[in-house]
Design an enzyme around this catalytic site. Structure first.
Site: not given
Length: 559
Positions: A175, A223, A342, A355, A360, A363, A371
């Site tokens: 082979c 080939c 905070c 959520c 906090c 406080c 935001c």
């Protein structure tokens, strides 16, 4: 030499002749629980057919795609008068374009066959032997001795050739790959390059399993003859797993060549989705082709590599946004920080739920995580957390101010985009907590397990709507200023406010005395949130169809 050339093992001929079944995806409606009126609690209307933001598509199994391939192969096989295995390789060579293959094959069949590797290239003609130089001979011609010498030479040559062939036949086969001279079983393609069957099997297995190659050429150097399907199947006779992987690669190659087909991108899924409406690039400017395969309901986009539902933003704009996020990765990493201070007492606060209504612990100041403004304004008409004040960007005069305003504008939209992504992930983590709440409801009330499923349904809706909100901010970033953008942001604000209210209800502690009231509130709010989400998606989809949306940047694929 054992060469496989018959078609008795050809996979396409083993397919059944029954009609192809195509199951259409039903947007999850069939999976709703319809026990004790549970599904009726969340119905938002009896709509028939597809919604304006949905796209018609079908899910195909690998077996169904193989039948489509077999039909194409039989068609070409009958036209060209070739074996199915040859026809299949010709189609793969031309990327399954039957019309193009037919035109080129009719023009020069041999050229196409050689290029496809199903026919050996023509051998160059051997030049004739050079003529012997003439010599003067007697007028009586060659002598008897000369004639005898020529005859003896011819006879000796024949004996030598016969002896050489006997010696060659008696020598053992070595082979060229493994150099094993003990191999007795060999195989070769039409090029007659012989190799032992063990090397063939290892070679094909490596190509299929390691390199994910479905086109397997001869192992001989330079080939290009291709191993046809019957040869591959014979080489993998005792390796069914590799043969099945080979067939899957053939299907993937076929699907990749057909514009209205797309392979499911989820790992280990072998389903294919057919979506004719989104087959052209121009169609993607007016739709978001979100599809799903039927078996596991894997949801992905047909028009782009994003393997998620990115409605309501079209593919081209979604890719622009993702690229911008990658370019500004350092800024994005800073924004995605999980802690903030905070704004009243500067205590470090970590978000542990979906959520955005934060309190906090030090406080007791209630504020919005997005935001950082007081939460008391988020339930009133003054709520504008989703809207960016474009005035700063417009009024900016010098380059430094414009650059700062541009960065602040991007951070506004990215912050909200990333926040909804994070909140959606946290909402998914709520499933474990929700199940405990559902079990607690069963113990402390007369509700059955089916009747407390409203909590799980609510979490599903919150997750879905947060993904919608996530992509609305990417779209809003590229929307041009005007009335259309303001209306878009109005719908965005209403959906966002409703989602936050439902999220608060889900995360509220369980009070045994108010379970029934909570169930009614959650159910009603879930229906409302679903409706707001539909309004958001429908209005955006109609805007694409009507050409209402204009962009503040050049979008690929738009006029």
């Amino acid at each position: 030499m054992s060469s496989v050339s018959d078609d008795e093992n050809y996979s396409y001929e083993e397919e059944e002749d029954d009609e192809m079944d195509v199951d259409e995806y039903d947007d999850g409606s069939a999976s709703e629980i319809e026990v004790d009126g549970f599904a009726d609690d969340f119905k938002v209307g009896n709509s028939s057919g597809l919604k304006v933001y949905e796209v018609e598509h079908s899910s195909l199994s690998q077996h169904q795609v193989e039948k489509i391939m077999a039909a194409e192969v039989d068609h070409i096989s009958n036209i060209f008068g070739v074996e199915p295995a040859v026809a299949a390789e010709l189609l793969r060579h031309m990327n399954w374009n039957k019309e193009k293959l037919t035109d080129k094959y009719m023009d020069n069949a041999s050229q196409i066959a050689v290029a496809a590797g199903v026919e050996c290239p023509p051998r160059e003609p051997t030049p004739p032997p050079p003529k012997a130089s003439s010599s003067r001979q007697s007028s009586t011609g060659p002598t008897r001795t000369t004639r005898r010498s020529a005859a003896e030479t011819t006879k000796a040559s024949k004996v030598a050739k016969r002896g050489a062939s006997l010696v060659e036949a008696s020598q053992p086969f070595v082979c060229p790959i493994c150099f094993d001279d003990s191999q007795t079983e060999t195989s070769a393609l039409m090029c007659e390059h012989k190799f032992c069957t063990s090397c063939w099997k290892e070679y094909i297995t490596s190509k299929v399993r390691t390199e994910a190659e479905a086109t397997i050429t001869c192992m001989a150097e330079d080939c290009n003859i291709v191993a046809l399907d019957p040869f591959v199947k014979a080489a993998l006779a005792d390796d069914r797993e590799t043969w099945e992987r080979y067939q899957e690669l053939l299907v993937r190659q076929f699907v990749a060549c057909i514009p209205h087909l797309k392979f499911c991108p989820y790992p280990s899924c072998t389903n294919t989705v057919s979506c004719t409406a989104a087959a052209t690039r121009s169609a993607l400017a007016a739709m978001v082709p979100i599809v799903a395969c039927a078996d596991a309901a894997h949801v992905f986009c047909f028009g782009c590599p994003i393997d998620a539902d990115h409605r309501p933003i079209v593919c081209a704009v979604a890719k622009m946004w993702l690229q911008k996020c990658r370019d500004d990765s350092e800024t994005a990493n800073w924004i995605k920080s999980n802690t903030k201070e905070c704004s009243k007492c500067q205590s470090t606060i970590e978000k542990n739920g979906g959520c955005n209504h934060m309190t906090c612990k030090k406080c007791k100041y209630e504020f919005c995580w997005v935001c950082m403004g007081p939460w008391s304004e988020h339930g009133t008409s003054w709520y504008s957390c989703n809207r960016y004040d474009e005035k700063a960007s417009v009024d900016a005069r010098d380059a430094q101010t414009r650059s700062r305003a541009s960065l602040e504008r991007y951070l506004h939209y990215y912050n909200r985009w990333a926040n909804h992504e994070q909140s959606a992930k946290l909402s998914m983590e709520l499933y474990a907590k929700t199940e405990k709440k559902m079990e607690e409801m069963q113990v402390t009330s007369e509700l059955t397990w089916i009747q407390v499923q409203f909590m799980k349904k609510a979490v599903d809706v919150v997750f879905k709507c947060r993904m919608t909100l996530k992509w609305t901010y990417a779209m809003a970033y590229y929307l041009a200023l005007g009335n259309e953008k303001e209306l878009f942001e109005d719908n965005q604000r209403d959906l966002e406010r409703a989602v936050e209210e439902l999220s608060e209800l889900i995360e509220a502690p369980i009070d045994p005395e108010t379970i029934m009231t909570l169930r009614q509130k959650v159910t009603d709010k879930t229906v409302y949130v679903q409706k707001r989400n539909e309004i958001m998606l429908e209005d955006t989809a109609k805007g694409y169809l009507d050409g209402r949306w204009s962009w503040n940047a050049t979008v690929d694929g738009f006029d």
